[in-house]
Scaffold this motif. Structure first.
Motif, PDB file in Angstrom:
ATOM      1  N   LEU A 135       0.877  -1.172   0.000  1.00 24.50           N
ATOM      2  CA  LEU A 135       0.000   0.000   0.000  1.00 24.50           C
ATOM      3  C   LEU A 135       0.910   1.215   0.000  1.00 24.50           C
ATOM      4  N   SER A 136       0.923   1.946  -1.087  1.00 16.82           N
ATOM      5  CA  SER A 136       1.823   3.086  -1.239  1.00 16.82           C
ATOM      6  C   SER A 136       1.013   4.358  -1.469  1.00 16.82           C
ATOM      7  N   HIS A 137       0.992   5.225  -0.474  1.00 17.53           N
ATOM      8  CA  HIS A 137       0.267   6.493  -0.559  1.00 17.53           C
ATOM      9  C   HIS A 137      -1.191   6.281  -0.974  1.00 17.53           C
ATOM     10  N   SER A 138      -1.820   5.293  -0.369  1.00 15.63           N
ATOM     11  CA  SER A 138      -3.224   5.008  -0.674  1.00 15.63           C
ATOM     12  C   SER A 138      -4.103   4.986   0.574  1.00 15.63           C
ATOM     13  N   SER A 139      -3.517   5.052   1.776  1.00 17.16           N
ATOM     14  CA  SER A 139      -4.316   4.876   2.999  1.00 17.16           C
ATOM     15  C   SER A 139      -5.221   6.064   3.292  1.00 17.16           C
ATOM     16  N   ILE A 162       3.848  -7.402   4.281  1.00 15.05           N
ATOM     17  CA  ILE A 162       3.187  -6.185   3.826  1.00 15.05           C
ATOM     18  C   ILE A 162       4.186  -5.042   3.904  1.00 15.05           C
ATOM     19  N   CYS A 163       4.189  -4.207   2.880  1.00 11.37           N
ATOM     20  CA  CYS A 163       5.043  -3.018   2.840  1.00 11.37           C
ATOM     21  C   CYS A 163       4.148  -1.804   2.634  1.00 11.37           C
ATOM     22  N   PHE A 164       4.265  -0.833   3.508  1.00 12.16           N
ATOM     23  CA  PHE A 164       3.325   0.279   3.580  1.00 12.16           C
ATOM     24  C   PHE A 164       4.096   1.594   3.514  1.00 12.16           C
ATOM     25  N   ALA A 165       3.566   2.540   2.752  1.00 10.54           N
ATOM     26  CA  ALA A 165       4.173   3.871   2.673  1.00 10.54           C
ATOM     27  C   ALA A 165       3.078   4.930   2.664  1.00 10.54           C
ATOM     28  N   GLU A 166       3.319   6.020   3.376  1.00  6.94           N
ATOM     29  CA  GLU A 166       2.378   7.134   3.396  1.00  6.94           C
ATOM     30  C   GLU A 166       3.110   8.404   3.801  1.00  6.94           C
ATOM     31  N   TRP A 167       2.485   9.565   3.560  1.00  9.70           N
ATOM     32  CA  TRP A 167       3.068  10.831   3.992  1.00  9.70           C
ATOM     33  C   TRP A 167       3.250  10.818   5.502  1.00  9.70           C
TER      34      TRP A 167
END
Length: 283
Positions: A135-139, A162-167
């Motif tokens: 999930l990349s900049h989608s949360s 799981i690999c997660f990215a966000e601001w």
């Protein structure tokens, strides 16, 4: 010309070797300076995910494929990426999801990628166990924490990691405050006006960690990836200013708070930089 990173033009942002190699290898985004800058950040994110050749990946909220192409590059010709997004092919700007991903599919990366639009992950059915879910900049599209938790619980069953990215809301430089304020205003706006904008709610990295742990993931790695040079802060500030008058029907206390955020956001005087990205990897 659009500017970024404290007023530098895009042409003055030096692209790193990973971007130039990608451009020459796949012949994608060669004439698109804006997309090249975005690509640099996505390649940096994917590098931090430690993806190996031959892996199978499912990406939730793939959008126009900004991160998808970086994932497809990382898995190599023997790997595969499945991108899922709730939006339709006609959603998005300046290129719609359909237009952007059609270009990707025509490239040599295309055979490694399968896109599914208008696909609710709740209804996605697969017997496959993926090596990694991304999930990349989608949360921030998720209105409620329980919706994101439900996705995490399903991913726990079909993905090894799981690999997660966000601001990262914990901004470290005053020039990033404008982006923080813009995102906050849009999250408040989404509580009063039904819209399909890319910010429906904000999640701090500690909230994401707690949700992952509730879904029985074990946190392996956390970190921060520089994103200050990206154009997103300017884009979000511009859009946020365009919706200011729509708060006229909000309760007086909300109007007062929002006006304070607007004042803080607009004191940047076009010297705004984007928030960084945080990453969390769990198994």
């Amino acid at each position: 010309m659009i500017t970024g990173d404290g007023g530098r033009t895009l042409k003055s942002i030096e692209l790193n070797e990973s971007v130039t190699t990608f451009l020459s290898t796949y012949k994608l985004f060669e004439e698109d300076e804006i997309q090249q800058v975005q690509l640099q950040h996505r390649l940096d994110l994917v590098k931090s995910f430690r993806i190996k050749k031959g892996m199978s990946i499912i990406e939730i909220g793939c959008g126009q494929g900004d991160t998808t192409v970086a994932l497809a590059d990382a898995v190599g010709k023997d790997g595969k990426v499945i991108g899922i997004d709730l939006a339709s092919r006609n959603y998005g700007s300046p290129l719609t999801l359909g237009q952007a991903t059609d270009l990707i599919k025509k490239s040599t990366l295309g055979e490694r990628i399968t896109f599914h639009f208008e696909m609710d992950f709740d209804t996605f059915d697969s017997n496959e166990v993926f090596d990694i879910a991304v999930l990349s900049h989608s949360s921030w599209y998720f209105k409620r924490p329980e919706d994101l938790l439900r996705y995490f619980k399903k991913l726990r069953k079909i993905a090894k990691r799981i690999c997660f990215a966000e601001w990262d809301l914990d901004f470290t430089h005053i020039t990033q405050r404008s982006h923080f304020c813009a995102a906050s205003i849009q999250a408040i706006y989404s509580n009063f006006v039904n819209n399909d904008g890319n910010i429906q709610n904000l999640f701090h990295k500690m909230q994401i960690q707690e949700l992952l742990e509730k879904a029985d993931f074990h946190i392996e790695k956390q970190g921060t990836v520089n994103a200050m040079y990206l154009q997103d802060a300017k884009w979000e500030k511009s859009y946020t200013n365009s919706i200011r008058e729509e708060f006229v029907d909000a309760p007086p206390m909300i109007q007062s708070m929002v006006n304070s955020y607007y004042e803080l956001m607009n004191t940047s005087n076009d010297n705004e930089q984007s928030l960084n990205s945080f990453i969390i990897c769990a198994s």
